[in-house]
Design a protein around this motif. Structure first.
Motif, short mmCIF file in Angstrom:
data_model
loop_
_atom_site.label_atom_id
_atom_site.label_comp_id
_atom_site.label_asym_id
_atom_site.label_seq_id
_atom_site.Cartn_x
_atom_site.Cartn_y
_atom_site.Cartn_z
N ILE A 94 -39.19 -23.14 -31.30
CA ILE A 94 -37.88 -23.33 -31.92
C ILE A 94 -37.05 -24.20 -30.99
O ILE A 94 -36.85 -23.85 -29.81
N HIS A 95 -36.58 -25.32 -31.49
CA HIS A 95 -35.70 -26.20 -30.71
C HIS A 95 -34.33 -26.22 -31.36
O HIS A 95 -34.22 -26.29 -32.58
N TYR A 96 -33.27 -26.13 -30.56
CA TYR A 96 -31.97 -26.44 -31.13
C TYR A 96 -31.42 -27.67 -30.43
O TYR A 96 -31.40 -27.77 -29.21
N TRP A 97 -31.05 -28.64 -31.26
CA TRP A 97 -30.68 -29.98 -30.81
C TRP A 97 -29.17 -30.14 -30.87
O TRP A 97 -28.54 -29.80 -31.87
N ILE A 98 -28.58 -30.63 -29.79
CA ILE A 98 -27.13 -30.75 -29.67
C ILE A 98 -26.76 -32.23 -29.67
O ILE A 98 -27.15 -32.98 -28.77
N GLY A 99 -26.02 -32.67 -30.68
CA GLY A 99 -25.52 -34.03 -30.70
C GLY A 99 -24.39 -34.23 -29.71
O GLY A 99 -23.63 -33.30 -29.42
N ASN A 100 -24.27 -35.44 -29.18
CA ASN A 100 -23.25 -35.71 -28.15
C ASN A 100 -21.84 -35.49 -28.66
O ASN A 100 -20.93 -35.22 -27.88
N SER A 101 -21.65 -35.61 -29.97
CA SER A 101 -20.29 -35.47 -30.52
C SER A 101 -20.11 -34.15 -31.27
O SER A 101 -19.10 -33.96 -31.96
N SER A 102 -21.03 -33.23 -31.14
CA SER A 102 -20.91 -31.96 -31.86
C SER A 102 -19.85 -31.08 -31.21
O SER A 102 -19.58 -31.19 -30.01
N SER A 103 -19.26 -30.21 -32.02
CA SER A 103 -18.19 -29.35 -31.52
C SER A 103 -18.78 -28.14 -30.81
O SER A 103 -19.94 -27.78 -30.98
N GLN A 104 -17.94 -27.46 -30.02
CA GLN A 104 -18.39 -26.30 -29.28
C GLN A 104 -18.78 -25.16 -30.21
O GLN A 104 -19.74 -24.43 -29.93
N ASP A 105 -18.03 -24.98 -31.31
CA ASP A 105 -18.38 -23.87 -32.19
C ASP A 105 -19.70 -24.15 -32.92
O ASP A 105 -20.46 -23.22 -33.22
N GLU A 106 -20.00 -25.44 -33.19
CA GLU A 106 -21.31 -25.76 -33.77
C GLU A 106 -22.42 -25.44 -32.79
O GLU A 106 -23.46 -24.90 -33.17
#
Length: 926
Positions: A94-106
């Motif tokens: 399971i990978h969770y990917w974080i975009g550079n512009s994603s918000s903290q709550d996301e």
């Protein structure tokens, strides 16, 4: 701002929530939101199947991403990627990917959903935290043609990706030659540089612009990415053109298109941007193990060990963090640790990164006991699985010798089953032709067969082994280095090996063998009669050692695994588990330890006949005559415990791309071994733990090829598990791979490279822009407001809406007329206008030269699909009229295709050609 969590989650997991808010630096209000308590309903779209499943996070929910959008990621979003292994292990990641512009709550929502998904799947998956532009090699391996980073996100107007829609304008900045990424950038010449590749995507036409300093492999990867966009997002109905940035005048038609969109370029291009390359030395130089525990609700992390690590440091009742010098953080969850500790493992790892002031892009892996990744196991000196049998040890040392359990096999089975050959490290039964040379005065001197099998520690030897496979001669060149040979002799041995290799046109597989570390096949060549003398030389006229006793330790149970090694002639060299031969001036004593087997005794008798024709006397441990101890200089303590066996290391093979181009040794791991990972421009290192393979591609540069062996030695020296530096190193050239190498790869195709296309060949297939009689680029802004802002009727390019304003120097028509096609242009959220580029092309019947081409993939219209029975196992003459025999899958419905081939249409199109043909053959569609 507010962070929404379920009420039950806050009540049952206060520690995890506290850690989560802490590592997010969250100071907003916390809203408790009642969601359904049935966890399975939250994961109703999750399937326990092999392959990829991807979701984006929207309002604390997982929204499925369609197959045709796989590999496209919004920079403003977070994603969850679930990968099921296709092999028998059924392991999941399971990978969770974080975009550079994603918000903290996301980001917080993604972390919580990953933890819940892990529980839903039984706690066995390995969890990974991925950050945009710093993804792990495993994550990138899922997207063979590259990752595309899109501007915007869910809140900026995400809609499901639709194929066959062309009102698109975007510029993709492509980087990388092994793992490719493409980032949406401003549609302007100012985004270009001289070292990278850019794709100007205009819907119906994709123009690939190659920077003057880009290399051939980068160009090839970019072409593959452009074709992937065409096939997945445009239904195969887009044209691809290629412009060489250093020779733009050779592509005048394509440059007209680029200038029409981008305007006239002014000034010089920006300099090339350096690629980020992982530093192997940094990754392995500082490995530390930490114990993680809760103390009064506080996170307590305590360092307990540094490299090299041992498995007994891990206890099932605890959780641990392994820190690879800040390059990655691995978390291990003991099966008996508390449920709270297991649930909070991921948030603890993120908190650890923050406490250490590591980069926010540091990779994180979380795994449960019993589900450890190959990389994790490789950080430990040895690793034993439950129920593992005992076998060959990874380090040979006098007095601690492991029994070799030899599996019986025949040569035909080895050739038919390369996976068995790889596991047994045997290309055949060692019955081929043998030639041996000794290095004398830095030259080769061929030995008479009567002296075969007698190796002296003061010498270096070359052994050429010849055998047949599929009626074709194959060669292995062993370079045996004596422990006491001079540096000049070792250098001369390597030089002469190159000369022999050239004599056979580069066909031999080269194997470096250090005295005492002989691989299995080398032992088998001498049929149980290999004798290794500690010192001296076999050269004629050189006086041997003076009178006195010599002691040899015999190891092995049959002709394929036996050798006799000289050890110091003293009592302390004995071991109760082995057979020893004590040669004196008048007699040979055969000493049988109490722990040796009958097979070992029989093999010792055969070796003793080779060692000397003197009389033999059997001596049983505990009944030695006085003369025996006198010959050894007196009785002394020796190893008399039960067999000191080492465990068979159960390390999975690992593949690395090697590079010394910057003057420092660098390695990039390639996940999920596949033949297509072996690029002809590469030098690759395959670590099977017992042996190191160096695979040298045909087009690998001379410096990397020359330094390949040094790279392998550096890899062993810096390995965190304290690897044996004398591990055999085997050099394999592209096209001459032995089954001991190919057996580690599934579905090896010996004809793959002969049928593959180089960059030049692929470019040649792209057609001829000179045949295009009309290309028009129209600005039709009156159509832009037809879709309602933010409505569902518009189209957002895969990964985000196009929001580019036209450059000041944009000039509308290139040709005459305003012909256009495709659906009307969408409105971007908020009513913003976007540029619509519609191309009308008229093509002549023949396309021959390398620049612009429509896809040749037929795409049947609705209603044209055929019954599978009309296509399966039919000769070309038996097929319905008009059916292309080589493209039968195009006449199947999506459901029939997935049932027959085991994957979706888009998944099938992403596979390499050889793999597509293999699936079609098995299904009866070839």
């Amino acid at each position: 701002e507010s962070l929404v969590l379920t009420q039950s989650y806050i009540q049952t997991r206060p520690l995890e929530v506290s850690l989560l808010l802490s590592h997010l630096d969250y100071s907003g209000s916390l809203t408790c939101h009642r969601m359904t308590e049935e966890t399975p309903e939250a994961f109703q779209h999750v399937s326990r199947k092999s392959g990829l499943q991807i979701w984006t996070i929207n309002n604390m929910k997982m929204v499925p991403v369609p197959d045709q959008a796989f590999g496209n990621f919004f920079e403003g979003d977070c994603y969850i990627v679930l990968y099921g292994s296709p092999d028998s292990s059924n392991s999941m990641d399971i990978h969770y990917w974080i975009g550079n512009s994603s918000s903290q709550d996301e980001q917080g929502a993604a972390a919580i959903l990953v933890t819940q998904l892990d529980e839903f799947l039984g706690g066995s998956p390995v969890q990974h935290r991925e950050v945009q532009a710093a993804e792990s090699s495993k994550f990138r391996s899922y997207f063979r043609n590259g990752l595309i980073y899109k501007k915007g996100g869910v809140e900026s107007g995400f809609r499901h990706v639709e194929s066959n829609v062309y009102n698109i304008l975007r510029l993709l900045h492509v980087k990388g030659s092994k793992h490719v990424t493409a980032t949406e950038v401003e549609v302007s010449w100012s985004s270009f540089n001289s070292g990278d590749i850019f794709l100007l995507d205009m819907g119906k036409v994709i123009v690939q612009w190659n920077g003057p300093q880009s290399n051939r492999r980068e160009k090839l990867k970019a072409v593959l990415l452009a074709q992937d966009i065409r096939d997945r997002e445009r239904g195969g109905r887009a044209q691809i053109g290629v412009v060489e940035g250093g020779d733009e005048e050779d592509s005048p038609e394509l440059m007209k298109i680029m200038r029409a969109v981008l305007g006239q370029r002014s000034g010089k291009l920006k300099e090339a941007e350096p690629d980020d390359t992982p530093d192997h030395q940094q990754q392995t130089a500082n490995i530390r193990l930490y114990n993680v525990s809760d103390n009064s609700g506080k996170l307590v992390v305590q360092e307990i060990a540094m490299q090299p690590l041992t498995q007994d440091l891990l206890h099932s009742t605890d959780c641990y963090i392994v820190d690879q010098g800040g390059s990655s953080v691995l978390v291990w969850k003991g099966k008996e640790s508390s449920s709270e500790e297991r649930r909070s493992a991921l948030s603890r790892a993120v908190g650890f990164i923050k406490a250490k002031n590591y980069s926010s892009s540091t990779n994180v892996e979380v795994m449960a006991e019993g589900g450890e990744s190959a990389m994790f196991k490789h950080l430990f000196i040895s690793w034993r699985e439950n129920g593992q049998t005992k076998g060959l040890g990874n380090v040979y040392s006098t007095g601690k010798i492991a029994k070799v359990e030899q599996v019986k096999f025949d040569v035909m089975e080895l050739h038919a089953r390369p996976e068995l050959a790889a596991q047994q490290r045997m290309v055949d039964d060692a019955s081929g032709q043998v030639q041996i040379w000794r290095i004398e005065d830095l030259e080769l001197r061929e030995l008479h067969p009567s002296s075969f099998g007698q190796f002296y520690g003061g010498d270096c030897y070359l052994l050429l082994y010849t055998y047949k496979r599929a009626n074709k001669l194959q060669y292995i060149l062993y370079m045996w280095q004596g422990r006491h040979a001079t540096k000049d002799e070792i250098t001369a041995c390597a030089y002469q090996a190159v000369a022999l290799d050239n004599k056979y046109s580069g066909a031999p597989v080269q194997v470096r063998v250090v005295m005492g570390k002989e691989p299995r096949h080398f032992l088998a060549i001498f049929k149980g009669k290999l004798i290794i003398f500690e010192g001296g030389t076999g050269r004629a006229g050189v006086t041997g050692p003076g009178p006195g006793a010599r002691l040899f330790q015999v190891r092995g149970t049959n002709e394929l695994n036996t050798k006799a090694t000289e050890v110091p002639a003293r009592s302390s060299s004995l071991n109760t588990n082995d057979v020893f031969l004590l040669k004196t001036d008048h007699i040979i004593y055969m000493w049988y330890g109490k722990g040796c087997s009958g097979d070992e005794r029989e093999m010792a008798k055969a070796v003793s006949d080779v060692l000397s024709r003197q009389d033999k006397q059997v001596v049983t441990e505990g009944q030695e005559p006085a003369e025996f101890w006198v010959a050894l200089g007196g009785k002394a303590p020796y190893a008399c415990d039960k067999r000191l066996q080492k465990e068979e290391p159960t390390h999975s093979p690992r593949l690395f791309e090697c590079s010394n181009q910057t003057g420092r040794f660098r390695m990039t791991e390639v996940q999920d071994l596949a033949q297509e990972d072996l690029d002809q421009d590469d030098v690759m290192l395959l670590d099977t733990w017992e042996e190191i393979f160096l695979w040298i591609g045909r087009s690998a540069n001379e410096y990397e090829t020359k330094e390949a062996c040094n790279s392998a030695l550096e890899y062993l020296r810096t390995h965190p598990a304290g690897r044996d530096p004398d591990t055999p190193i085997i050099s394999v050239k592209q096209g001459y791979e032995p089954p001991t190498f190919t057996g580690w790869f599934s579905a090896w195709d010996p004809h793959k490279w002969s049928g593959g296309s180089s960059y030049e060949e692929m470019k040649q297939k792209l057609g001829d822009v000179s045949t295009i009689s009309q290309i028009t680029v129209n600005l039709n802004n009156t159509d832009l407001n037809q879709g309602s802002a933010g409505g569902g009727s518009g189209y957002s390019a895969p990964g985000g809406p196009a929001q580019f304003s036209s450059p000041p120097s944009y000039k509308p028509p290139l040709g005459t007329g305003g012909g256009s096609f495709g659906p009307s242009s969408p409105a971007t959220p908020g009513g913003q206008k976007c540029l619509s580029t519609n191309f009308s092309t008229t093509l002549s019947p023949t396309l021959s030269s390398p620049s612009l081409v429509p896809s040749t993939t037929p795409a049947p219209r609705t209603g044209e699909y055929l019954d599978p029975e009309l296509l399966l196992n039919k000769s070309p003459k038996e097929l319905p009229q008009g059916v292309d025999p080589s493209r039968r899958e195009d006449y199947l419905s999506d459901v029939d295709l997935e049932n027959l081939l085991g994957c979706s249409r888009s998944g099938f199109q992403r596979l390499p050609k050889w793999r597509q043909n293999d699936l079609k053959k098995k299904a009866g569609l070839f």
